[in-house]
Write a protein that holds these residues in place. Structure first.
Motif, PDB file in Angstrom:
ATOM      1  N   HIS A  91       0.830  -1.212   0.000  1.00 56.21           N
ATOM      2  CA  HIS A  91       0.000   0.000   0.000  1.00 56.21           C
ATOM      3  C   HIS A  91       0.866   1.265   0.000  1.00 56.21           C
ATOM      4  CE1 HIS A  91      -3.226   2.736   0.927  1.00 56.21           C
ATOM      5  NE2 HIS A  91      -2.746   3.014   2.127  1.00 56.21           N
ATOM      6  N   HIS A 144       0.791   8.767   5.875  1.00 60.12           N
ATOM      7  CA  HIS A 144      -0.570   9.254   6.131  1.00 60.12           C
ATOM      8  C   HIS A 144      -1.289   8.489   7.244  1.00 60.12           C
ATOM      9  CE1 HIS A 144      -1.198   6.034   3.174  1.00 60.12           C
ATOM     10  NE2 HIS A 144      -2.409   5.911   3.657  1.00 60.12           N
ATOM     11  N   ASP A 145      -1.011   7.188   7.352  1.00 61.44           N
ATOM     12  CA  ASP A 145      -1.738   6.389   8.351  1.00 61.44           C
ATOM     13  C   ASP A 145      -0.895   6.039   9.563  1.00 61.44           C
ATOM     14  OD1 ASP A 145      -4.320   6.217   7.466  1.00 61.44           O
ATOM     15  OD2 ASP A 145      -3.969   4.446   6.213  1.00 61.44           O
ATOM     16  N   ASP A 165      -5.493   7.181  -1.782  1.00 62.76           N
ATOM     17  CA  ASP A 165      -5.768   6.218  -0.714  1.00 62.76           C
ATOM     18  C   ASP A 165      -7.076   5.474  -1.007  1.00 62.76           C
ATOM     19  OD1 ASP A 165      -4.974   5.076   1.685  1.00 62.76           O
ATOM     20  OD2 ASP A 165      -6.177   6.445   2.905  1.00 62.76           O
TER      21      ASP A 165
HETATM   22 FE   LIG Z   1      -3.945   4.375   3.610  1.00 64.74          FE
END
Ligand SMILES: [Fe+2]
Ligand SMILES: [Fe+2]
Length: 379
Positions: free
Chosen positions: A176, A216-217, A305
């Motif tokens: 990812h 981002h996460d 995303d």
């Molecule tokens: Fe993500």
């Protein structure tokens, strides 16, 4: 095959012309501070020097016949293995920095370089791998080197490492982060060619969004496993806990900024972490920002995303096709997504598909299961 024969394969010309060289290479192999491994055609370890045991804490007995990529903290996809083998055959070989785990379960930063052995008479081809523990080096660089670029790079390799560790808790996310990084750079590049964005998007912007977006996460490190790994839909309460990851991530990166000498990249990373779940129509979270109130990098990451989520398998759903994802994104233009970014995404479709193919969703290779860490330490 003995060490002598393997070394002969690595340095055939030198050992022929100077018989004493063999002994020197053998000593080098035994005393090298870096781990040296001799691999077969399938990247399985045939032999490892003493440094390998010291660095990885796995004994020779445990690793002979296992894939060298098993030292990575995350499983490597079969497709990725094939590409590594192919690149290792080139003149420059294959090199990468990976997050690894020692037998004790401790994470470390590894530089792995693989190159092909020159096949000699009666022997099969194979590879040699040099494994260096760069964990300490990374920290030393942060303190002592004054070059801004070096600090920036080191800082990002550390924070990126942290993002990968966060991702390790969720094995289904596969590549990812790598895909998000690639998609963001492609979309930023496509936007740059439009007059409205020409001056807003510089080369540095493109580089920074590529290196910041994987964070981002990062706030998911603060979300309990019972919610993060739950199979099935989240309850309303669980979802409100989950939503908090954007604030946790933003706060963590804000804290890092205060201890950093090159805050530029971290500012973008922080805004992305805070705002990547905001929606263009103002119905997102955590701040319900609307339109241009949401920073441009966060608007790009929001689309990227979502695209990657739609096209990936998750614990709660199957992967959908690129075409289905494109349709959903088109429908959500001006609602969830900035219409300019939707247009740039559609324009760059071929490049997007190239990245999607380069980092496929992981099929865990059964050969990597030899890494039996002492999980008890962490219970
Ligand atoms: Fe993500
Ligand atoms: Fe998120």
């Amino acid at each position: 095959m003995s060490t002598a024969e393997n070394l002969y394969q690595i340095f055939p010309d030198e050992t022929e012309s100077q018989p004493d060289s063999f002994e020197q290479y053998h000593q080098m192999y035994l005393n090298s501070p870096d781990a040296i491994v001799i691999l077969d055609q399938n990247l399985k370890i045939m032999e490892a020097n003493p440094a390998f045991e010291r660095i990885t804490e796995f004994s020779s007995k445990e690793i002979i016949g296992e894939l060298v990529t098993g030292i990575a903290a995350r499983p490597i996809a079969q497709e990725q293995l094939e590409s590594i083998k192919f690149k290792a055959l080139s003149a420059n070989g294959w090199k990468a920095q990976i997050i690894s785990r020692k037998k004790s379960g401790k994470f470390w930063n590894c530089h792995l370089a693989l190159s092909a052995l020159k096949p000699c008479e009666g022997s099969k081809s194979g590879y040699i791998g040099i494994i260096r523990d760069i964990t300490q080096l990374t920290f030393r660089n942060l303190k002592g080197i004054s070059s801004t670029d070096a600090i920036k790079n080191t800082q990002f390799s550390l924070v990126y490492g942290l993002a990968k560790l966060a991702e390790c808790r969720d094995p289904e996310t596969g590549y990812h982060l790598e895909r998000v990084e690639g998609y963001c750079a492609i979309i930023a590049e496509a936007l740059k060619s439009r007059p409205k964005y020409e001056r807003l998007i510089s080369r540095e912007f493109i580089e920074t969004i590529a290196s910041s977006s994987p964070l981002h996460d990062i706030g998911k490190v603060g979300i309990p496993d019972s919610i993060l790994k739950k199979k099935g839909p989240l309850t309303k309460e669980e979802f409100s806990v989950m939503k908090h990851h954007s604030v946790i991530g933003g706060d963590v990166l804000k804290g890092s900024e205060e201890h950093s000498s090159s805050e530029g990249n971290l500012i973008m990373a922080r805004t992305i972490a805070y705002e990547h779940h905001e929606r263009y129509d103002g119905s997102g979270y955590p701040f319900r920002l609307k339109g241009d109130q949401i920073s441009l990098p966060a608007r790009i990451v929001a689309l990227v995303d979502a695209y990657d989520c739609i096209t990936s398998k998750r614990v709660y759903k199957e992967a959908e096709s690129h075409e289905v994802a494109v349709e959903k994104i088109r429908i959500d233009s001006n609602k969830h997504f900035d219409p300019d970014i939707v247009d740039a995404f559609l324009e760059a479709e071929t490049e997007i598909l190239r990245i999607k193919g380069k980092y496929p969703n992981v099929n865990v290779n059964p050969d990597t299961k030899f890494l039996k860490f002492n999980e008890d330490r962490y219970k």
